[in-house]
Design an enzyme around this catalytic site. Structure first.
Site, mmCIF file in Angstrom:
data_model
loop_
_atom_site.group_PDB
_atom_site.id
_atom_site.type_symbol
_atom_site.label_atom_id
_atom_site.label_comp_id
_atom_site.label_asym_id
_atom_site.label_seq_id
_atom_site.Cartn_x
_atom_site.Cartn_y
_atom_site.Cartn_z
ATOM 1 N N HIS A 1 75.783 20.082 89.551
ATOM 2 C CA HIS A 1 75.852 21.184 88.649
ATOM 3 C C HIS A 1 74.794 20.976 87.586
ATOM 4 O O HIS A 1 74.915 22.000 86.621
ATOM 5 C CB HIS A 1 77.467 20.957 87.977
ATOM 6 C CG HIS A 1 77.743 22.361 87.399
ATOM 7 N ND1 HIS A 1 77.995 22.501 86.374
ATOM 8 C CD2 HIS A 1 78.144 23.596 87.918
ATOM 9 C CE1 HIS A 1 78.411 23.779 86.138
ATOM 10 N NE2 HIS A 1 78.303 24.517 87.197
ATOM 11 N N LYS B 1 71.289 21.912 85.629
ATOM 12 C CA LYS B 1 70.145 22.802 85.708
ATOM 13 C C LYS B 1 69.045 22.315 84.918
ATOM 14 O O LYS B 1 68.931 22.438 83.662
ATOM 15 C CB LYS B 1 70.539 24.161 85.137
ATOM 16 C CG LYS B 1 71.565 24.978 85.789
ATOM 17 C CD LYS B 1 73.049 24.479 85.693
ATOM 18 C CE LYS B 1 74.038 25.580 86.409
ATOM 19 N NZ LYS B 1 75.503 25.065 86.127
ATOM 20 N N ASP C 1 54.656 18.324 84.921
ATOM 21 C CA ASP C 1 53.805 17.432 84.776
ATOM 22 C C ASP C 1 54.158 16.393 83.762
ATOM 23 O O ASP C 1 53.555 15.685 82.914
ATOM 24 C CB ASP C 1 52.636 18.084 84.059
ATOM 25 C CG ASP C 1 51.949 18.888 85.041
ATOM 26 O OD1 ASP C 1 52.101 18.524 86.377
ATOM 27 O OD2 ASP C 1 51.153 19.763 84.757
ATOM 28 N N HIS D 1 79.097 32.233 80.398
ATOM 29 C CA HIS D 1 78.690 31.305 81.187
ATOM 30 C C HIS D 1 78.180 29.996 80.439
ATOM 31 O O HIS D 1 77.995 28.818 80.867
ATOM 32 C CB HIS D 1 77.808 31.409 82.334
ATOM 33 C CG HIS D 1 77.686 30.492 83.452
ATOM 34 N ND1 HIS D 1 76.401 29.730 83.517
ATOM 35 C CD2 HIS D 1 78.304 30.318 84.757
ATOM 36 C CE1 HIS D 1 76.612 28.805 84.612
ATOM 37 N NE2 HIS D 1 77.775 29.173 85.300
ATOM 38 N N LYS E 1 77.740 26.647 77.801
ATOM 39 C CA LYS E 1 78.497 25.660 77.781
ATOM 40 C C LYS E 1 77.865 24.871 76.560
ATOM 41 O O LYS E 1 77.126 23.975 76.533
ATOM 42 C CB LYS E 1 78.705 24.480 78.741
ATOM 43 C CG LYS E 1 78.949 25.130 80.350
ATOM 44 C CD LYS E 1 77.872 25.667 81.165
ATOM 45 C CE LYS E 1 78.159 26.084 82.489
ATOM 46 N NZ LYS E 1 78.869 26.812 82.816
ATOM 47 N N ASP F 1 79.331 21.304 62.360
ATOM 48 C CA ASP F 1 79.046 20.924 60.886
ATOM 49 C C ASP F 1 77.547 21.680 60.733
ATOM 50 O O ASP F 1 76.900 20.913 59.675
ATOM 51 C CB ASP F 1 79.131 19.750 60.437
ATOM 52 C CG ASP F 1 80.553 19.472 60.318
ATOM 53 O OD1 ASP F 1 81.343 20.191 60.175
ATOM 54 O OD2 ASP F 1 80.982 18.186 60.080
#
Length: 413
Positions: A129, A131, A136, A321, A323, A328
């Protein structure tokens, strides 16, 4: 920074690194960080980086769609491969499926591997899952944005782009991302389970004693610092969850948390309740209307949280979508991990943790703005909801919990 703020950072730093094998965090300094809040900006930066590549490009994603956004990224990958750059791509067997683009990649000499091509394969039910993207060895991208048009939700057009985030990193943290991608690449090809943590230590961390390592980490946390944390089913099984637990446990003023699939286990829920009871301003921004059954199950959890003083808002302006979390105003995380059983216990995930970075204020502002636009969950109205609705919430949660206990072989608590 005030003296009081410096002491808080020092205490947080000690907690984050005191149990090295528990947190799997390796903080580095002298990283440049750029935050993206839309797919359009993220894809533009990603394509620019791919077009500047001279040696190698790596990309790992759950969803790669053959749409306008996916075509632009695919074209950039093919341009890179055709000028002699090594291009490696990992897609998930369920999240992406079979695309005609794969034939184009083969023709352009792009190396492509599929993680767990079937619903249940040699890696069980787990999915990748993550991404991630690397260029380089000098630039890395990590976040929650798939390679897909963010104005589209499963064929349904959105009035506003999906609410999501990604980061671009340059500096020492890139080596951490590279080590995790290489481990995944080998795992898929060879069928065995390399140890990403050992690869990370070898390539990204100096050789030193545990005590020296802890001291170096505390020093790093006195400055803007970055840690890349990847979850797998080998040695990093609770890495992301434990990063959340440490930060929530040390919170003194504010916890902002946004997630589309909020179904954490008991430990994380208890940590949020304890934080609210000791006077921390805890706010949860919850996504809605993607999976109706999950919407009902999530609402079952509201009661205990609301009673403890947690403020909850349901975001329906567009698809939530992202997350992300801010604690603080000096700790934040951006990544792919939902706070549910699949992400915390089963799937391969990747998050970045930021401490004291300027981008934290930008992320906090975006979260507060979204919270203001969302529909707050009223304590009294929730308590007075009809009996039928309560039963539906209970049944949905019970069914979800039973299914996740089965799929995760008891790992979900």
């Amino acid at each position: 920074m005030s003296r009081r703020g410096a002491r808080r950072i020092a205490r947080l730093g000690a907690a984050l690194v005191s149990r090295r094998r528990a947190t799997r965090l390796a903080f580095t300094v002298d990283n440049d960080v750029r935050l993206f809040s839309t797919g359009a900006d993220y894809f533009a930066a990603l394509i620019e980086s791919i077009d500047s590549a001279r040696e190698h490009v790596a990309l790992e994603t759950y969803i790669f769609r053959d749409d306008g956004a996916g075509r632009l990224v695919s074209d950039a990958l093919q341009r890179a491969a055709r000028r002699g750059v090594q291009v490696r791509v990992i897609t998930d067997g369920i999240g992406t499926g079979r695309l005609s683009l794969f034939d184009e990649w083969l023709a352009a000499a792009i190396e492509h591997r599929i993680y767990n091509p079937h619903l249940f394969g040699r890696f069980g039910f787990s999915r990748t899952h993550r991404k991630l993207a690397l260029v380089d060895g000098r630039e890395a991208f990590c976040g929650g944005i798939n390679i897909a048009d963010d104005f589209d939700r499963d064929g349904e057009p959105l009035a506003h782009p999906a609410w999501d985030f990604a980061l671009k990193l340059t500096g020492p943290s890139v080596a951490q991302v590279s080590a995790v991608f290489d481990a995944q690449w080998q795992r898929i090809a060879l069928g065995h389970r390399p140890h990403p943590l050992e690869m990370l230590r070898e390539r990204a961390l100096p050789s030193m004693s545990p005590a020296s390592w802890r001291r170096a980490q505390v020093r790093a946390l006195s400055r803007p610092s970055v840690a890349f944390v990847a979850r797998d089913n080998v040695v990093n099984r609770r890495a992301i969850e434990k990063a959340y637990l440490v930060a929530i446990g040390r919170a003194r003023q504010e916890i902002l948390l946004a997630n589309p699939y909020f179904m954490p286990g008991r430990r994380l829920r208890r940590a949020l309740v304890r934080a609210a009871r000791r006077g921390v301003d805890v706010r949860l921004l919850i996504g809605r209307k993607e999976f109706p059954a999950l919407d009902h199950a999530v609402r079952y959890l509201y009661g205990t949280l609301l009673t403890a003083g947690v403020r909850i808002a349901e975001y329906e302006k567009t698809m939530l979508h992202g997350k992300v979390a801010v604690v603080d105003s000096n700790w934040a995380t951006v990544g792919s991990s939902n706070l549910d059983a699949l992400s915390l216990v089963l799937n391969n995930e990747a998050n970045v943790v930021l401490v004291q970075h300027p981008e934290i204020a930008q992320l906090r502002g975006a979260m507060l703005a979204a919270f203001a636009e969302a529909r707050p969950v009223d304590v009294d109205r929730y308590a007075a909801r009809p009996l039928v609705e309560r039963l539906v919430n209970w049944f949905a949660y019970t069914a979800y919990r039973a299914a996740m206990k089965l799929i995760t072989v008891g790992g979900y608590d």
